[in-house]
Write a protein that holds these residues in place. Structure first.
Motif, PDB file in Angstrom:
ATOM      1  N   UNK A 772      69.215  19.059  39.433  1.00  0.00           N
ATOM      2  CA  UNK A 772      69.634  18.113  38.388  1.00  0.00           C
ATOM      3  C   UNK A 772      69.233  16.680  38.653  1.00  0.00           C
ATOM      4  N   UNK A 773      68.942  16.320  39.894  1.00  0.00           N
ATOM      5  CA  UNK A 773      68.577  14.931  40.199  1.00  0.00           C
ATOM      6  C   UNK A 773      67.085  14.672  40.050  1.00  0.00           C
ATOM      7  N   UNK A 774      66.273  15.681  39.766  1.00  0.00           N
ATOM      8  CA  UNK A 774      64.832  15.485  39.636  1.00  0.00           C
ATOM      9  C   UNK A 774      64.504  14.815  38.305  1.00  0.00           C
ATOM     10  N   UNK A 775      63.482  13.981  38.334  1.00  0.00           N
ATOM     11  CA  UNK A 775      63.048  13.303  37.112  1.00  0.00           C
ATOM     12  C   UNK A 775      62.118  14.215  36.310  1.00  0.00           C
ATOM     13  N   UNK A 776      61.789  13.773  35.087  1.00  0.00           N
ATOM     14  CA  UNK A 776      60.927  14.576  34.217  1.00  0.00           C
ATOM     15  C   UNK A 776      59.553  14.837  34.838  1.00  0.00           C
ATOM     16  N   UNK A 777      58.865  13.840  35.434  1.00  0.00           N
ATOM     17  CA  UNK A 777      57.564  14.155  36.057  1.00  0.00           C
ATOM     18  C   UNK A 777      57.679  15.191  37.173  1.00  0.00           C
ATOM     19  N   UNK A 778      58.757  15.088  37.946  1.00  0.00           N
ATOM     20  CA  UNK A 778      58.946  16.093  38.997  1.00  0.00           C
ATOM     21  C   UNK A 778      59.101  17.490  38.397  1.00  0.00           C
ATOM     22  N   UNK A 779      59.918  17.605  37.361  1.00  0.00           N
ATOM     23  CA  UNK A 779      60.163  18.918  36.753  1.00  0.00           C
ATOM     24  C   UNK A 779      58.877  19.490  36.164  1.00  0.00           C
ATOM     25  N   UNK A 780      58.122  18.639  35.465  1.00  0.00           N
ATOM     26  CA  UNK A 780      56.867  19.110  34.868  1.00  0.00           C
ATOM     27  C   UNK A 780      55.875  19.534  35.947  1.00  0.00           C
ATOM     28  N   UNK A 781      55.746  18.723  37.006  1.00  0.00           N
ATOM     29  CA  UNK A 781      54.798  19.057  38.062  1.00  0.00           C
ATOM     30  C   UNK A 781      55.181  20.332  38.796  1.00  0.00           C
ATOM     31  N   UNK A 782      56.466  20.493  39.120  1.00  0.00           N
ATOM     32  CA  UNK A 782      56.892  21.696  39.845  1.00  0.00           C
ATOM     33  C   UNK A 782      56.825  22.930  38.953  1.00  0.00           C
ATOM     34  N   UNK A 783      57.058  22.744  37.648  1.00  0.00           N
ATOM     35  CA  UNK A 783      56.887  23.880  36.731  1.00  0.00           C
ATOM     36  C   UNK A 783      55.441  24.344  36.690  1.00  0.00           C
ATOM     37  N   UNK A 784      54.505  23.390  36.633  1.00  0.00           N
ATOM     38  CA  UNK A 784      53.087  23.766  36.657  1.00  0.00           C
ATOM     39  C   UNK A 784      52.704  24.392  37.993  1.00  0.00           C
ATOM     40  N   UNK A 785      53.264  23.883  39.078  1.00  0.00           N
ATOM     41  CA  UNK A 785      52.996  24.458  40.399  1.00  0.00           C
ATOM     42  C   UNK A 785      53.469  25.915  40.455  1.00  0.00           C
ATOM     43  N   UNK A 786      54.625  26.199  39.864  1.00  0.00           N
ATOM     44  CA  UNK A 786      55.123  27.585  39.838  1.00  0.00           C
ATOM     45  C   UNK A 786      54.154  28.497  39.098  1.00  0.00           C
ATOM     46  N   UNK A 787      53.552  27.993  38.015  1.00  0.00           N
ATOM     47  CA  UNK A 787      52.593  28.798  37.259  1.00  0.00           C
ATOM     48  C   UNK A 787      51.365  29.110  38.111  1.00  0.00           C
ATOM     49  N   UNK A 788      50.827  28.119  38.803  1.00  0.00           N
ATOM     50  CA  UNK A 788      49.621  28.346  39.597  1.00  0.00           C
ATOM     51  C   UNK A 788      49.901  29.208  40.823  1.00  0.00           C
ATOM     52  N   UNK A 789      51.075  29.091  41.413  1.00  0.00           N
ATOM     53  CA  UNK A 789      51.422  29.992  42.505  1.00  0.00           C
ATOM     54  C   UNK A 789      51.563  31.429  41.996  1.00  0.00           C
ATOM     55  N   UNK A 790      52.124  31.582  40.791  1.00  0.00           N
ATOM     56  CA  UNK A 790      52.183  32.910  40.197  1.00  0.00           C
ATOM     57  C   UNK A 790      50.815  33.468  39.874  1.00  0.00           C
ATOM     58  N   UNK A 791      49.895  32.585  39.544  1.00  0.00           N
ATOM     59  CA  UNK A 791      48.516  33.011  39.286  1.00  0.00           C
ATOM     60  C   UNK A 791      47.899  33.630  40.535  1.00  0.00           C
ATOM     61  N   UNK A 792      48.327  33.178  41.711  1.00  0.00           N
ATOM     62  CA  UNK A 792      47.787  33.688  42.979  1.00  0.00           C
ATOM     63  C   UNK A 792      48.713  34.717  43.625  1.00  0.00           C
ATOM     64  N   UNK A 793      49.598  35.343  42.864  1.00  0.00           N
ATOM     65  CA  UNK A 793      50.619  36.212  43.440  1.00  0.00           C
ATOM     66  C   UNK A 793      50.024  37.383  44.214  1.00  0.00           C
ATOM     67  N   UNK A 794      48.827  37.837  43.820  1.00  0.00           N
ATOM     68  CA  UNK A 794      48.251  39.020  44.465  1.00  0.00           C
ATOM     69  C   UNK A 794      47.863  38.753  45.918  1.00  0.00           C
ATOM     70  N   UNK A 795      47.618  37.489  46.267  1.00  0.00           N
ATOM     71  CA  UNK A 795      47.197  37.175  47.634  1.00  0.00           C
ATOM     72  C   UNK A 795      48.319  36.504  48.427  1.00  0.00           C
ATOM     73  N   UNK A 796      49.483  36.338  47.829  1.00  0.00           N
ATOM     74  CA  UNK A 796      50.584  35.667  48.505  1.00  0.00           C
ATOM     75  C   UNK A 796      51.537  36.689  49.100  1.00  0.00           C
ATOM     76  N   UNK A 797      52.121  36.389  50.252  1.00  0.00           N
ATOM     77  CA  UNK A 797      53.109  37.313  50.835  1.00  0.00           C
ATOM     78  C   UNK A 797      54.415  37.258  50.052  1.00  0.00           C
ATOM     79  N   UNK A 798      55.235  38.272  50.275  1.00  0.00           N
ATOM     80  CA  UNK A 798      56.552  38.279  49.657  1.00  0.00           C
ATOM     81  C   UNK A 798      57.480  37.326  50.396  1.00  0.00           C
TER      82      UNK A 798
END
Length: 1432
Positions: A772-798
């Motif tokens: 709740x303390x994160x600002x809008x740029x932080x939320x947008x950036x971390x949301x995009x980061x989650x998408x790109x990490x999910x894009x690489x899910x096949x090569x990432x460990x559990x």
């Protein structure tokens, strides 16, 4: 030509003309005279002719001319021919057959049976669908239906021979289709039993049925279009086989030949089972044809297949016979093989098909029957040990009660074994116990515990004689070559108890076992404290096992507060492992936390118990101090020169800034890859990773509740994440996400190596704990980061997040879902923002990708949470979405500084692609998902009001979104509501009218059992866990009918129903401590109870009497209900009046009027001029007045309380008690109605009034349950935590104690000393500094100063009071001092101090005081003694 010869149909006369059958017979009729014997032979010859493989159609054509051409068999079965329907009715065919039979001299039944059998053969011989070799085609099915209509007519007119028909059918067995046979049975032409019994070869018919049933099972699993037909065929055959093969033989004296049908039935079922068992033993492949066949056949053992015969005894005998066959089939393994291999036969490793079969067999038989059957099979037959032991595993997993049954059986086996040295019984017992123990402690006790219980005492099985000892060690020695190292370790570490004169037997065995372990290269000293015998691996490395032992030991210490027994035993009996592995793993240097955690407390406990050598502890403390100093130096260095280009972090910062400059300059896009490579290298240098450090990470492990990072990792990852967010903002200004190039993907790849654990840990800190303390740029950036990490899910460990989440590893997208909680208003809104950012970015970044790729980037749970939040928070989203409403998605509103999240969420909700995405089954929000998310929300911290929440509930129960688009759920909800109403209104028919059933509600039993399983105590973890559990119970009760709280009706003789007793017990024992609010229950549960009270009372003959009796009982049984009603009366009264007047025209019952009068008295008392008289009972009036005082401003409190001088004594005492509770509440909770200063002022004003009127109030600090007049009542109103903290309240009023009253009251000194001792106990226990688990604040922050100062003031007060007290005041002081506790090893001198204090308080010492010794708190060491000059 003789009578028996058959002329050829191709015979020709002299002229070469082909002669007809009639011409051939005409001459013989003329030459021969009638002879009855010859006529009979002729008939038999004709029958043989018809049964021979001749063309029956051609024969009929020769017997008759043109008319009989119409009887051509192909026409009879051609259902598509209109001519057949018009000219050939069944009656015509029957008449024609009778005519032909009379001409041929053949019985018409035989002729018609032969004709129909031939027709069936022609139909089955037609080409069939190769994928369905046992089924008819549609065309075949129509033709057979027409033929069977004819057969039914012939059968009804006694023109059809079933026996002849069966015999003819079996002649064409190879071309006969199973469905055709089944249809003959269904349409009552001939039963399956009659058909099978007519077969001349039982073995042959069994083989034929086996082949066809296998094909049928395979086709059922292939999901063919005729699934209903195939399942019906299988069900009918199986029912017949079970019913006839396992029927009870009532006539045991029969001497005739046994029937064929039971033999055929058992033979077929036996073949199918043996085929299945052989296939499982050979290793059937998933989704192979054999696998499908077995899966279908095992479904036969379910209730829907057995259908109507399930109520008979035959299925149970069939199941018992099947179980016997499973356990005894192919007994090729010896007991020694089982000892070596049984770990591979646990429930989890057994083939799923076999475990499914076991579970179906368990349905028909009780655990007692199953264990008895297993025992009988083992005693009488050779067994397949793999099946027997896998069956034992399934038994203990599926039946909790099987644990005790197996223990009893094993005990009998062991007794038999040692009684007569039966080796078989011994082997069976050990194998069964080890197998059951493999399933874990929840299914069966560990093998080590069983071995210790069986042989570790003088009462063991082996203790009866030397013969028994020799037998035991001979058996254990014979097992050694086959034993797993873990079992040998158990035998060595927990050896049997042996008398000293037979010690040599034990020494010989231990030597043999240790030799075997040495051969296996396993050290007995390195065995862990908590090693699991059911684990798949052999032996864990000592260092790794020690780390696991430390974590488990700390976990046990957290729950119990004591050093685990296992650790204490290891420090004595396994000292090499304890000193060489356990302590080094525990004492790993680290930066110690400011607030001591569980590890620190555990280490200190071991040190106090002398379980850590002083030198080792000193080295550990020095290493921790060094680590802390290094941390401070590193932090100072970073702050001093963060941009230093020579430092790794400075170089990383410069590289990230260069990347951002290249992104915003279109001419530099071609150097982005090179810039990311530079960032990767500088990141590795900043984290201290070597260049060749390329260890692959199998699984990322972190604690989701307490994620921790090293300072260096924390700083580097923050730089990386901040740069990613800033880059996204900068790139979004220039271009939308789909045209921003590959920078994000390249940068995320740098996070997928060794730095990934640190990145995920930091994301856990940010999203789960600081979201709740994160600002809008932080939320947008971390949301995009989650998408790109999910894009690489096949090569990432559990990711293994540890408890309380799932123990299995989570893919990275699911990990992000687990980080987002929906418990409070702030977490709800943050979760909505993050989900909106992540889903919007994925749709904008990959606009042309398939929905499957979009789903792979984000978890289905995150998309479900977004749906849940939008539907819950925004009523407009619940409206139907029309095609023209579908919006286009823009990324621009999200990256603007003033991001409108509500508009962005609704824009995403109406987006076409998102609506298409919601049609995917995996992301549809189901009712289960909605319920789970809704239960996670804490109502008191919800973003919605009660009204808004109710509206969202109403939508959820009628929304296709919530129910995943499946229709019919509305009917389920409606039915549940009807059932709830029935439960409330329906009464047990066995109870006479007007009487209430005596039994309680099952829910309270479930609540009680779950609460017993929780950790008890006053620790923060235990309190929070209990509070969360009780809040869930409260929500459940609020969603159920109010009759669950107090019953559906009352009776005058016993107004307190069983449900009332259960609810009162829950309130008194649990809700009073957790769910109370300002000395009362919350408004919702209070209103729910009174609603149920009126509902039940209004069904009785005298509602007013029932309400009065019930509330009168509440005064003693559960007074908290009445104080709660007083607190919430302004909102409760209108509801009660409306409900009462709707059903009854009388005034409110007397006891409800008392509550009205109590509230009115309190209101009038606080008015300026009124001086009302308090109604009875006094404690209710006092409670009402206390709640009213809370609403008065601080400046008016003392003025209003001056009117207390004219009130009754008991009212003042009760009011003082409630004010003390308010004083404690003001320190314990942040949102208390009274602040600490106001609460203290109220207490002081009431105390002044009591002292002025010389009313004794000391009894309030000596309350006990045995005090029926005062203690029993008040202790049921106040939470236990408040009563434990009464010493704090007592000495908080120290400055308000009247000196004369202290001297006048004989009991004052005893109470003051008792409160002082208890205050010191609270200080030692830490309760004076951490009294609020919800607020996390200590008493010194609440306006009272340091607790040590409070204790010091109390000590000085006693020092001044003791010499001045008269002799009579010391009459009970020795009894009080005898309760002085022992404070621990380091303060062993305190009991003596208490004795000296008692001596100093004697009358003699008070007459001649010189020095008085009292307890004094020490800031450094907790407590000490001090000697001060006595005052006076």
């Amino acid at each position: 030509m003789s009578d028996s010869q058959v002329p050829s149909s191709s015979g020709q006369g002299a002229g070469g003309r082909r002669r007809s059958w009639a011409e051939l017979l005409a001459g013989r009729v003329k030459r021969q005279k009638y002879n009855p014997e010859r006529a009979q032979k002729l008939k038999e010859s004709a029958v043989r002719l018809l049964r021979s493989r001749q063309d029956l159609s051609a024969l009929l054509l020769e017997v008759e001319g043109l008319q009989c051409k119409k009887l051509c068999l192909s026409n009879l079965i051609d259902c598509g021919s209109s001519e057949a329907h018009a000219n050939h009715s069944s009656s015509f065919i029957g008449s024609a057959l009778q005519d032909q039979a009379s001409r041929l001299g053949v019985p018409v039944g035989i002729l018609s049976a032969t004709m129909v059998a031939s027709g069936v053969g022609q139909i089955c011989a037609a080409p069939v669908d190769p994928s369905h070799p046992v089924l008819l085609t549609v065309e075949q099915r129509k033709k057979l239906s027409s033929l069977l209509e004819v057969a039914q007519y012939l059968l009804a007119h006694n023109m059809f021979s079933r026996l002849s028909f069966c015999q003819e059918l079996w002649k064409i067995q190879n071309s006969l289709l199973l469905e055709a046979v089944w249809r003959l049975h269904v349409q009552s032409i001939v039963s399956l039993q009659e058909l099978l019994e007519s077969h001349p070869d039982m073995h042959g018919v069994g083989a034929w049925l086996f082949r066809n049933l296998c094909c049928l099972c395979e086709q059922i699993e292939a999901s063919c279009q005729h699934a209903d037909v195939t399942r019906a065929i299988l069900s009918d055959f199986v029912q017949m086989f079970v019913l006839r093969g396992f029927q009870k033989n009532l006539d045991l004296r029969r001497t005739v030949e046994p029937e064929k049908m039971p033999q055929v039935a058992v033979d077929v079922l036996q073949r199918m089972l043996i085929f299945a068992l052989d296939a499982l033993a050979a290793g059937v492949q998933e989704e192979s044809s054999t696998h499908k066949t077995l899966r279908c056949w095992f479904d036969v053992f379910s209730g829907h297949t057995l259908g109507s015969i399930i109520s008979t005894d035959s299925p149970k005998r069939f199941f018992s016979h099947t179980l016997t066959q499973i356990l005894t089939h192919s007994p090729v393994l010896k007991a020694s093989d089982a000892v070596q291999m049984q770990r591979e036969w646990s429930f989890a490793r057994t083939h799923p098909l076999l475990t499914a079969l076991y579970r179906r067999l368990f349905v028909m038989m009780s655990p007692e029957e199953l264990v008895g059957h297993l025992q009988e099979v083992l005693e009488t037959q050779e067994v397949n040990w793999q099946r027997v032991l896998s069956f034992v595993s399934a038994l203990v997993v599926c039946f909790p009660e099987a644990q005790q049954l197996l223990k009893d059986w094993v005990a009998r086996l062991m007794a038999q074994a040692f009684e007569s040295c039966q080796l078989d019984s011994m082997v069976t017992a050990f194998l069964v116990v080890r197998q059951a123990a493999l399933e874990g402690p929840f299914a069966f006790q560990s093998y080590a515990d069983w071995f210790k219980a069986s042989f570790g005492s003088a009462r063991g099985y082996h203790g009866c004689s030397k013969k028994a000892l020799v037998f035991l060690f001979k058996f254990l020695s014979d097992l050694v070559p086959f034993e797993s190292p873990r079992y040998l370790q158990v035998h060595i570490l927990h050896p049997p108890l042996v008398p000293s004169r037979y010690r040599s037997l034990l020494i010989d065995y231990i030597s043999l076992a240790k030799t075997r372990l040495a051969d296996l290269k396993v050290s007995i000293e390195n065995m862990g404290l908590y090693e699991d015998l059911s684990s798949a691996g052999d032996i864990t490395e000592p260092h790794s096992q020690a780390l696991q032992d430390v974590e488990k030991a700390i976990m046990v210490f957290e729950h119990t507060g004591k050093i685990p027994v296992t650790v204490m035993e290891a420090s004595i009996f396994r000292r090499p492992y304890y000193m060489s592995h356990f302590l080094p793993a525990l004492l790993t240097p680290r930066v110690l936390p400011k607030v001591p955690d569980s590890r620190v407390a555990f280490i200190e406990s071991l040190k106090r118990a002398d379980k850590i050598p002083p030198s080792l502890y000193s080295t550990y403390c020095q290493a921790c101090t060094t680590a802390e100093a290094k941390l401070e130096d590193a932090a100072l260095g970073v702050r001093a020169d963060p941009s230093c280009a020579e430092e790794p972090l400075g170089q990383l910062t410069a590289a990230l800034e260069e990347l951002r400059a290249s992104m915003t300059n279109p001419s530099q896009h071609d150097v982005i890859s090179a810039q990311v490579a530079v960032i990767s290298e500088r990141l590795r240098a900043a984290l201290g990773h070597s260049e060749d450090d390329s260890v692959e990470i199998a699984k990322v492990q972190l604690s989701i509740d307490a994620p921790r990072l090293e300072p260096r990792e924390h700083t580097a990852v923050d730089l990386l994440l901040t740069s990613f967010c800033q880059n996204l903002m900068a790139a979004s200004i220039v271009a939308p996400p789909e045209r921003q190039g590959p920078w994000a993907t390249l940068l995320v790849r740098t996070m997928c190596g060794r730095v990934l654990p640190a990145v995920l840990t930091r994301l856990c800190q940010l999203l789960r704990h600081q979201g709740p303390s994160l600002s809008a740029p932080h939320i947008l950036g971390l949301g995009a980061l989650a998408v790109h990490l999910g894009e690489s899910r096949s090569v990432l460990p559990e990711v293994d997040v540890g408890p309380p989440a799932a123990t299995v590893g989570l893919p990275v997208p699911e990990f992000f879902e687990n980080l987002l909680t929906c418990r409070t208003r702030d977490s709800l809104l943050f979760c909505l923002k993050f989900c909106t950012a992540a889903v919007s970015y994925s749709l904008c970044k990959f606009p042309s990708q398939s929905l499957g790729i979009l789903c792979s980037c984000l978890s289905s749970g995150l998309i479900k949470k977004f749906q849940f939040l939008v539907l819950r928070l925004f009523p407009e989203a619940r409206q139907p979405l029309y095609r023209e409403d579908a919006a286009s998605l823009s990324w621009r509103p999200l990256y603007l500084p003033s991001a409108d999240w509500e508009r962005a969420a609704l824009s995403l909700w109406t987006h076409r692609t998102f609506q298409e995405l919601l049609k995917e089954e995996d992301v549809q929000l189901t009712y289960r998902d909605w319920l789970y998310l809704e239960l996670e929300i804490r109502p008191e911290a919800d973003a919605l009001s009660d009204t808004e929440r109710s509206r969202s509930y109403g939508h959820s129960e009628n929304s296709n979104w919530v129910f995943g688009g499946h229709t019919g759920n509305e009917d389920i909800i409606s039915r549940l509501q009807e059932m709830a109403a029935d439960l409330e209104l329906q009464q047990d028919p066995s109870v006479p009218p007007g009487h209430s059933p005596s039994q309680g509600h099952f829910l309270y039993g479930i609540f009680h059992r779950r609460l017993q399983a929780l950790i008890s105590g006053w620790g923060v973890a235990a309190s929070l866990g209990r509070q969360r559990e009780l809040l869930m119970y409260k929500r459940i009760l609020l969603r159920l009918p109010s009759s669950v709280l107090c019953g559906s009706s009352f009776q005058a003789q016993q107004p307190i129903t069983a449900r009332c007793e259960q609810f009162f017990h829950l309130v008194n024992s649990e809700m009073r401590n957790i769910c109370s609010h300002r000395g009362a229950l919350t408004q919702d549960i209070t209103a729910h109870f009174f609603r149920g009270l009126l509902n039940a009372s209004l069904r009785s003959r005298d509602p007013s009497l029932m309400v009065d009796l019930m509330l009168a009982k509440c005064q003693t049984k559960c007074p908290l209900i009445l104080t709660s009603a007083l607190l919430w009366w302004p909102s409760l009264e209108p509801m009660l009046l409306c409900q009462w007047r709707r059903r009854c025209q009388r005034p409110l019952p007397r006891e409800l009027q008392r509550l009205q009068e109590g509230r009115q008295f309190a209101s009038d008392f606080l008015s300026p001029d009124a001086t009302p008289q308090a109604p009875n009972p006094a404690w209710l009036s006092a409670a009402a007045l206390y709640f009213a005082i809370q609403q008065v401003g601080e400046e008016n409190v003392r003025t209003q309380l001056e009117k207390l001088d004219c009130e009754r004594e008991e009212l003042l005492v009760f009011l003082f008690f409630f004010s003390l509770m308010g004083l404690l509440s003001s320190h314990l909770t942040l949102n208390s109605a009274l602040g600490p200063l106001k609460a203290l002022d109220v207490c002081a004003a009431i105390l002044e009034c009591l002292e002025k009127r010389k009313i004794s109030w000391l009894a309030l600090f000596q309350l006990t349950e045995s005090d029926t007049s005062l203690g029993c009542l008040l202790l049921r109103v106040a939470p236990d935590q408040h009563t434990r903290l009464l010493p704090f309240a007592f000495y908080s009023l120290l400055s308000n104690f009247h000196e004369d009253a202290a001297m006048r009251e004989e009991a004052f000194l005893c109470v003051a000393v008792d409160m002082y001792l208890k205050l010191v106990q609270l200080f030692v226990a830490g309760d004076t500094s951490t009294v609020s688990p919800t607020a996390g604040r200590s008493l010194e922050l609440q306006g009272q100063g340091d607790p040590v100062d409070l204790i010091t003031k109390a000590r000085l007060f006693l020092l001044q009071l003791i010499p001045r007290c008269p002799k009579k005041n010391f009459s009970h002081i020795t009894e009080v001092m005898s309760r002085c506790p022992t404070w621990g090893c380091e303060n062993s001198q305190l009991p003596g101090s208490c004795a000296r204090l008692a001596g100093s308080m004697s009358p003699l010492s008070c007459q001649h005081p010189s020095r008085v010794c009292v307890l004094r708190p020490s800031r450094r060491h907790g407590l000490s003694t001090c000697s001060l000059p006595a005052a006076g």
